[in-house]
Motif scaffolding. Structure first.
Motif, PDB file in Angstrom:
ATOM      1  N   ALA A 263       0.997  -1.145  -0.099  1.00 35.88           N
ATOM      2  CA  ALA A 263       0.059   0.154  -0.019  1.00 35.88           C
ATOM      3  C   ALA A 263       0.822   1.338   0.014  1.00 35.88           C
ATOM      4  CB  ALA A 263      -1.152  -0.035   1.249  1.00 35.88           C
ATOM      5  N   TYR A 264       2.030   1.315   0.711  1.00 33.10           N
ATOM      6  CA  TYR A 264       2.778   2.430   0.971  1.00 33.10           C
ATOM      7  C   TYR A 264       3.590   2.667  -0.549  1.00 33.10           C
ATOM      8  CZ  TYR A 264       6.598   5.219   2.260  1.00 33.10           C
ATOM      9  OH  TYR A 264       7.848   6.276   2.315  1.00 33.10           O
ATOM     10  N   ALA A 265       3.912   1.543  -1.040  1.00 37.06           N
ATOM     11  CA  ALA A 265       4.608   1.765  -2.633  1.00 37.06           C
ATOM     12  C   ALA A 265       3.682   2.218  -3.469  1.00 37.06           C
ATOM     13  CB  ALA A 265       5.270   0.088  -2.903  1.00 37.06           C
ATOM     14  N   ALA A 266       2.500   1.826  -3.368  1.00 35.12           N
ATOM     15  CA  ALA A 266       1.364   2.199  -4.278  1.00 35.12           C
ATOM     16  C   ALA A 266       1.210   3.866  -4.160  1.00 35.12           C
ATOM     17  CB  ALA A 266       0.282   1.343  -4.508  1.00 35.12           C
ATOM     18  N   ALA A 267       1.019   4.171  -2.955  1.00 30.85           N
ATOM     19  CA  ALA A 267       0.909   5.479  -2.470  1.00 30.85           C
ATOM     20  C   ALA A 267       1.995   6.437  -3.020  1.00 30.85           C
ATOM     21  CB  ALA A 267       0.607   5.701  -1.062  1.00 30.85           C
ATOM     22  N   MET A 268       3.290   5.898  -2.827  1.00 30.14           N
ATOM     23  CA  MET A 268       4.432   6.763  -3.299  1.00 30.14           C
ATOM     24  C   MET A 268       4.403   6.996  -4.613  1.00 30.14           C
ATOM     25  SD  MET A 268       6.039   8.111  -0.756  1.00 30.14           S
ATOM     26  CE  MET A 268       7.504   8.540  -1.729  1.00 30.14           C
ATOM     27  N   GLN A 269       3.958   5.744  -5.387  1.00 26.91           N
ATOM     28  CA  GLN A 269       3.990   6.037  -6.996  1.00 26.91           C
ATOM     29  C   GLN A 269       2.852   7.005  -7.304  1.00 26.91           C
ATOM     30  OE1 GLN A 269       3.626   2.100  -8.833  1.00 26.91           O
ATOM     31  NE2 GLN A 269       3.417   3.089 -10.763  1.00 26.91           N
ATOM     32  N   LEU A 270       1.690   6.776  -6.860  1.00 33.97           N
ATOM     33  CA  LEU A 270       0.695   7.848  -7.137  1.00 33.97           C
ATOM     34  C   LEU A 270       1.134   9.290  -7.158  1.00 33.97           C
ATOM     35  CD1 LEU A 270      -2.320   7.386  -7.940  1.00 33.97           C
ATOM     36  CD2 LEU A 270      -2.873   7.512  -5.369  1.00 33.97           C
ATOM     37  N   ILE A 271       1.769   9.576  -5.874  1.00 29.41           N
ATOM     38  CA  ILE A 271       2.039  11.197  -5.506  1.00 29.41           C
ATOM     39  C   ILE A 271       3.186  11.576  -6.072  1.00 29.41           C
ATOM     40  CG2 ILE A 271       0.566  10.820  -3.479  1.00 29.41           C
ATOM     41  CD1 ILE A 271       3.068  11.192  -2.072  1.00 29.41           C
ATOM     42  N   SER A 272       4.041  10.483  -6.799  1.00 30.60           N
ATOM     43  CA  SER A 272       5.354  10.850  -7.134  1.00 30.60           C
ATOM     44  C   SER A 272       5.209  11.216  -8.855  1.00 30.60           C
ATOM     45  CB  SER A 272       6.489   9.940  -6.820  1.00 30.60           C
ATOM     46  OG  SER A 272       6.450   9.819  -5.723  1.00 30.60           O
ATOM     47  N   GLN A 273       4.021  11.025  -9.491  1.00 28.20           N
ATOM     48  CA  GLN A 273       3.853  11.265 -10.916  1.00 28.20           C
ATOM     49  C   GLN A 273       4.040  12.625 -11.419  1.00 28.20           C
ATOM     50  OE1 GLN A 273       0.246   9.531 -12.268  1.00 28.20           O
ATOM     51  NE2 GLN A 273       0.395   7.653 -10.770  1.00 28.20           N
ATOM     52  N   GLN A 274       4.555  12.837 -12.498  1.00 23.31           N
ATOM     53  CA  GLN A 274       4.935  14.176 -12.919  1.00 23.31           C
ATOM     54  C   GLN A 274       3.354  14.997 -13.075  1.00 23.31           C
ATOM     55  OE1 GLN A 274       6.771  14.476 -16.677  1.00 23.31           O
ATOM     56  NE2 GLN A 274       6.839  16.691 -16.818  1.00 23.31           N
ATOM     57  N   ASP A 275       2.403  14.338 -13.783  1.00 22.05           N
ATOM     58  CA  ASP A 275       1.308  14.808 -13.379  1.00 22.05           C
ATOM     59  C   ASP A 275       0.196  14.258 -12.462  1.00 22.05           C
ATOM     60  OD1 ASP A 275      -1.502  15.992 -14.331  1.00 22.05           O
ATOM     61  OD2 ASP A 275      -1.724  14.615 -15.699  1.00 22.05           O
ATOM     62  N   ALA A 276       0.558  14.706 -11.174  1.00 18.44           N
ATOM     63  CA  ALA A 276       0.175  14.154  -9.966  1.00 18.44           C
ATOM     64  C   ALA A 276      -1.323  14.584  -9.659  1.00 18.44           C
ATOM     65  CB  ALA A 276       0.920  14.488  -8.376  1.00 18.44           C
ATOM     66  N   PRO A 277      -2.218  13.921  -8.799  1.00 20.74           N
ATOM     67  CA  PRO A 277      -3.383  14.353  -8.728  1.00 20.74           C
ATOM     68  C   PRO A 277      -3.558  15.308  -7.636  1.00 20.74           C
ATOM     69  CG  PRO A 277      -2.919  11.997  -7.879  1.00 20.74           C
ATOM     70  CD  PRO A 277      -1.934  12.451  -8.576  1.00 20.74           C
ATOM     71  N   THR A 278      -4.604  15.943  -7.646  1.00 16.85           N
ATOM     72  CA  THR A 278      -4.828  16.994  -6.372  1.00 16.85           C
ATOM     73  C   THR A 278      -5.359  16.395  -5.156  1.00 16.85           C
ATOM     74  OG1 THR A 278      -6.909  17.733  -7.151  1.00 16.85           O
ATOM     75  CG2 THR A 278      -4.879  18.645  -7.949  1.00 16.85           C
ATOM     76  N   ALA A 279      -6.132  15.116  -5.300  1.00 18.93           N
ATOM     77  CA  ALA A 279      -6.800  14.390  -4.393  1.00 18.93           C
ATOM     78  C   ALA A 279      -6.839  13.145  -4.463  1.00 18.93           C
ATOM     79  CB  ALA A 279      -8.287  14.962  -4.187  1.00 18.93           C
ATOM     80  N   VAL A 280      -6.781  12.033  -3.276  1.00 18.72           N
ATOM     81  CA  VAL A 280      -6.684  10.843  -3.402  1.00 18.72           C
ATOM     82  C   VAL A 280      -8.034  10.368  -2.507  1.00 18.72           C
ATOM     83  CG1 VAL A 280      -5.585   8.773  -2.784  1.00 18.72           C
ATOM     84  CG2 VAL A 280      -4.116  10.721  -3.823  1.00 18.72           C
ATOM     85  N   PHE A 281      -8.589   9.134  -3.217  1.00 19.64           N
ATOM     86  CA  PHE A 281      -9.696   8.448  -2.378  1.00 19.64           C
ATOM     87  C   PHE A 281      -9.108   7.286  -2.350  1.00 19.64           C
ATOM     88  CE2 PHE A 281     -13.275   5.380  -3.500  1.00 19.64           C
ATOM     89  CZ  PHE A 281     -13.665   5.392  -2.400  1.00 19.64           C
ATOM     90  N   ALA A 282      -8.947   6.958  -0.870  1.00 20.62           N
ATOM     91  CA  ALA A 282      -8.439   5.813  -0.466  1.00 20.62           C
ATOM     92  C   ALA A 282      -9.504   4.755   0.154  1.00 20.62           C
ATOM     93  CB  ALA A 282      -7.385   5.922   0.854  1.00 20.62           C
ATOM     94  N   THR A 283      -9.671   3.472  -0.417  1.00 22.05           N
ATOM     95  CA  THR A 283     -10.770   2.779  -0.054  1.00 22.05           C
ATOM     96  C   THR A 283     -10.587   1.831   1.129  1.00 22.05           C
ATOM     97  OG1 THR A 283      -9.629   0.909  -1.358  1.00 22.05           O
ATOM     98  CG2 THR A 283     -10.963   2.366  -2.613  1.00 22.05           C
ATOM     99  N   ASP A 284      -9.950   2.046   1.974  1.00 22.90           N
ATOM    100  CA  ASP A 284      -9.892   1.569   3.316  1.00 22.90           C
ATOM    101  C   ASP A 284      -8.666   1.972   4.236  1.00 22.90           C
ATOM    102  OD1 ASP A 284      -6.998  -0.037   3.149  1.00 22.90           O
ATOM    103  OD2 ASP A 284      -8.290  -1.410   1.481  1.00 22.90           O
ATOM    104  N   GLY A 285      -8.777   1.575   5.470  1.00 25.58           N
ATOM    105  CA  GLY A 285      -7.924   2.284   6.485  1.00 25.58           C
ATOM    106  C   GLY A 285      -6.563   2.125   6.223  1.00 25.58           C
ATOM    107  N   LEU A 286      -6.028   0.767   5.714  1.00 26.48           N
ATOM    108  CA  LEU A 286      -4.417   0.783   5.232  1.00 26.48           C
ATOM    109  C   LEU A 286      -4.256   1.660   4.120  1.00 26.48           C
ATOM    110  CD1 LEU A 286      -2.551  -1.277   6.378  1.00 26.48           C
ATOM    111  CD2 LEU A 286      -3.274  -2.754   4.365  1.00 26.48           C
TER     112      LEU A 286
END
Length: 341
Positions: free
Chosen positions: A231-254
């Motif tokens: 989960a941490y690896a996926a989160a880092m990949q998500l926010i490290s993109q050049q065209d990064a999102p401004t918001a993240v919807f996380a589907t569970d507590g983890l």
């Protein structure tokens, strides 16, 4: 030395079979004999042997709790420990033991379930998750033992009951809340799609974006798996993109904890640099700063409601709903920052 049913029989001046009928709550016995046996039981402080009773009666007063997931994917998830506590508490009220099933795969789960059913070791089953492949349910349904699933069940079965929240609609609401706050670049960090809960929550997110004419960016949809590491690896990949999102919807507590940690480790902040919204529970919410905007999964209520349904069926109650939805509440906190259109 512990007293036996032979001691009770001698003291009550009845046969051993009469004592056995009283212990097993059978009706083919006179009131007078029953009273003598009950009095003798009290005098010798008799404690029934559960193993012996299970072998000679309708079976053990026990239920099985299974997750259909390996211990590796559940040990770090607070949902499972919280719901187990609710089930154990409810079972204790009914005088039932709880057998916790841990296996390596669903086939082994199934084989162990069937073995315990045939040996009359359990009178019901609670499943803590709902696999998208429902062959598990179809196999168990033929054994006429009530099965309560904490999750969505799509098929039609005689002995399988579902207790769930409306994951599709809740995820739609969470995504729409971000859109109303001006976000257009919204990512989704979800769990693997082999369980109904993950499928339904991702579907709600996608449906909301489509309803608001927002395109689906495949790079902003990340599978975070079931472990803290993935989960941490996926989160880092998500926010490290050049065209990064401004918001993240996380589907569970983890996933929520993972995105919080990833944002912190990357030197950014929530919600100034990125907004976060998603699902959580009491154990996680109290640790998050800033507090999370989203839905706290009613874990205890799910466990308690599921147990109620199971014990209703074990006791012979006929009119039990096959699907029960537990309501949720969306909380607006400080993890989301409004953006100008």
């Amino acid at each position: 030395m512990a007293s036996t049913i032979y001691d009770i029989a001698r003291l009550a001046n009845v046969s051993k079979s009469t004592v056995s009928r009283v212990l097993n709550k059978q009706t083919n016995i006179s009131d007078e004999a029953r009273e003598r046996v009950l009095k003798a039981i009290e005098e010798v402080n008799y404690q029934p042997n559960k193993l012996a009773r299970g072998l000679t009666s309708s079976g053990f007063d026990a239920i099985m709790v299974i997750s259909t997931r390996s211990t590796k994917t559940t040990s770090g998830n607070p949902f499972f420990s919280e719901i187990l506590h609710a089930i154990a508490s409810r079972s204790e009220e009914e005088g039932f033991d709880v057998i916790l099933q841990t296996t390596k795969n669903s086939q082994e789960d199934l084989e162990k379930c069937i073995s315990k059913i045939k040996q009359k070791m359990i009178k019901g089953i609670i499943m803590l998750s709902s696999p998208a492949d429902e062959s598990f349910f179809r196999e168990l349904d033929s054994y006429d033992v009530p099965v309560v699933v904490i999750g969505n069940v799509e098929g039609q079965y005689r002995n399988v009951y579902s207790v769930d929240t409306d994951n599709f609609q809740d995820s739609y609401r969470l995504t729409e809340c971000l859109i109303k706050q001006g976000h257009r670049k919204i990512a989704c960090l979800h769990a693997s799609l082999d369980y109904h809960v993950s499928v339904d929550r991702l579907a709600g997110y996608k449906a909301c974006l489509q309803a608001h004419n927002l395109s689906l960016n495949s790079h902003w949809i990340q599978d975070g798996g079931y472990t803290t590491e993935s989960a941490y690896a996926a989160a880092m990949q998500l926010i490290s993109q050049q065209d990064a999102p401004t918001a993240v919807f996380a589907t569970d507590g983890l996933k929520v904890m993972s995105i919080y940690r990833a944002v912190y480790d990357s030197g950014r902040t929530i919600p100034d640099d990125i907004s976060v919204m998603g699902y959580s529970n009491d154990n996680i919410s109290m640790l998050l700063s800033p507090p999370l905007s989203g839905i706290e999964v009613p874990t205890r209520e799910l466990g308690w409601t599921g147990s109620d349904i199971l014990f209703d069926k074990i006791s012979g109650k006929e009119q039990v709903a096959t699907k029960t939805l537990v309501s949720t509440h969306l909380t607006q906190a400080r993890s989301v920052l409004a953006r100008e259109e």
